[in-house]
Design a protein around this motif. Structure first.
Motif, short mmCIF file in Angstrom:
data_model
loop_
_atom_site.label_atom_id
_atom_site.label_comp_id
_atom_site.label_asym_id
_atom_site.label_seq_id
_atom_site.Cartn_x
_atom_site.Cartn_y
_atom_site.Cartn_z
N PHE A 39 0.83 -1.20 0.00
CA PHE A 39 0.00 0.00 0.00
C PHE A 39 0.87 1.26 0.00
O PHE A 39 0.55 2.25 -0.65
N THR A 40 1.98 1.22 0.74
CA THR A 40 2.90 2.36 0.75
C THR A 40 3.49 2.60 -0.64
O THR A 40 3.54 3.73 -1.13
N ALA A 41 3.94 1.51 -1.28
CA ALA A 41 4.55 1.62 -2.61
C ALA A 41 3.56 2.11 -3.66
O ALA A 41 3.95 2.70 -4.68
N ASN A 42 2.26 1.87 -3.43
CA ASN A 42 1.24 2.27 -4.40
C ASN A 42 0.60 3.61 -4.07
O ASN A 42 -0.44 3.97 -4.64
N GLY A 43 1.21 4.34 -3.15
CA GLY A 43 0.79 5.71 -2.92
C GLY A 43 -0.47 5.89 -2.11
O GLY A 43 -1.11 6.94 -2.22
N PHE A 44 -0.83 4.91 -1.30
CA PHE A 44 -1.99 5.09 -0.44
C PHE A 44 -1.70 6.19 0.59
O PHE A 44 -0.53 6.41 0.94
N PRO A 45 -2.72 6.89 1.07
CA PRO A 45 -2.49 7.96 2.05
C PRO A 45 -1.68 7.45 3.25
O PRO A 45 -2.09 6.47 3.88
N PRO A 46 -0.54 8.06 3.55
CA PRO A 46 0.33 7.55 4.63
C PRO A 46 -0.37 7.40 5.97
O PRO A 46 -0.08 6.48 6.72
#
Length: 267
Positions: A39-46
């Protein structure tokens, strides 16, 4: 989702499902760190990454637990009386856990996840034999224990095995039976916790498309497809391993995952 992401999720689901059957941990303790990475690599809201990873992981356990427990039940290892005594407290606790998680930021939630996992791994490696006469507590004690297991499992997105397996072993339940019974407890934990994550995440701003509360449905579908197929293989392996090997495998997985979540909390 592109095909490379689908392939990664399938591989992760297969590993999580195998771990669910092998260790009775519902797969969540394996999945949360990897889902967090994806999810982090795919740009989900941090600020939502860990919350969504936990919720999505917990939702997968509804399916992996059923697949895993079926295999354990064939070996006669599931202690259904223990399941019945722990389940009421577990259902209540699993609803409360996500509510607590919603009040925490990503770093705090990552630290909490890592701390519980590392503690559980250390307890398994201590290999301290329980007192010969120690038994499971009565109905009230089992309800309270179920509440603690459910709350923590709902909070960190796991099937509860990282608490319930050591708890049952401490009360002189054989490790193979504890693992099998923990797999059966995964379903009420996951069902209650998933509904809670949907409810408390429903109006959260910034959620990606195809999210149901904090649960990300595309990842859920792909992971479940692989994990349900692999969970029975893990369960069969568990019944072929000796107790010491099973405990070491359990602890090694937990330490590795705790390390990543500690890193994520401070990165």
């Amino acid at each position: 989702m592109d095909w490379s992401l689908v392939a990664v999720l399938l591989l992760m689901g297969a590993g999580g499902g195998y771990a669910a059957g092998l260790l009775g941990i519902g797969g969540g303790m394996v999945l949360v760190p990897f889902i967090t990475m994806i999810f982090t690599a795919n740009g989900f809201p941090p600020q939502l990454v860990v919350h969504m990873a936990i919720a999505t992981s917990l939702a997968t356990i509804m399916f992996t637990s059923l697949s895993s427990v079926r295999a354990h039940h064939k070996h006669g290892a599931v202690q259904w009386r223990i399941v019945a005594l722990l389940a009421p407290g577990i259902v209540i606790g699993s609803w409360i856990g996500p509510w607590i998680g919603k009040q925490m930021n990503t770093s705090a939630l990552s630290l909490l996840f890592a701390a519980f996992v590392a503690f559980s791994a250390a307890q398994m490696l201590r290999n301290k034999r329980p007192a010969a006469g120690r038994e499971l507590p009565g109905a009230a004690g089992m309800f309270a224990a179920g509440g603690v297991i459910g709350t923590v499992a709902g909070l960190v997105g796991a099937g509860g095995g990282f608490i319930s397996v050591p708890f049952m072993a401490w009360c002189n339940v054989r490790i193979h039976q504890a693992v099998a019974t923990s797999a059966a407890l995964g379903f009420p934990i996951a069902l209650s916790g998933t509904l809670s994550n949907i409810y408390y995440g429903w109006a959260e701003p910034g959620l990606p498309a195809y999210s149901l509360g904090f649960v990300y449905l595309p990842a859920l579908a792909v992971i479940v497809a692989a994990s349900v197929m692999m969970a029975p293989f893990g369960a069969r392996t568990a019944h072929k391993m000796d107790v010491a090997s099973l405990k070491r495998a359990f602890a090694a997985v937990l330490f590795a995952l705790a390390g990543y979540m500690f890193y994520h909390a401070f990165s």
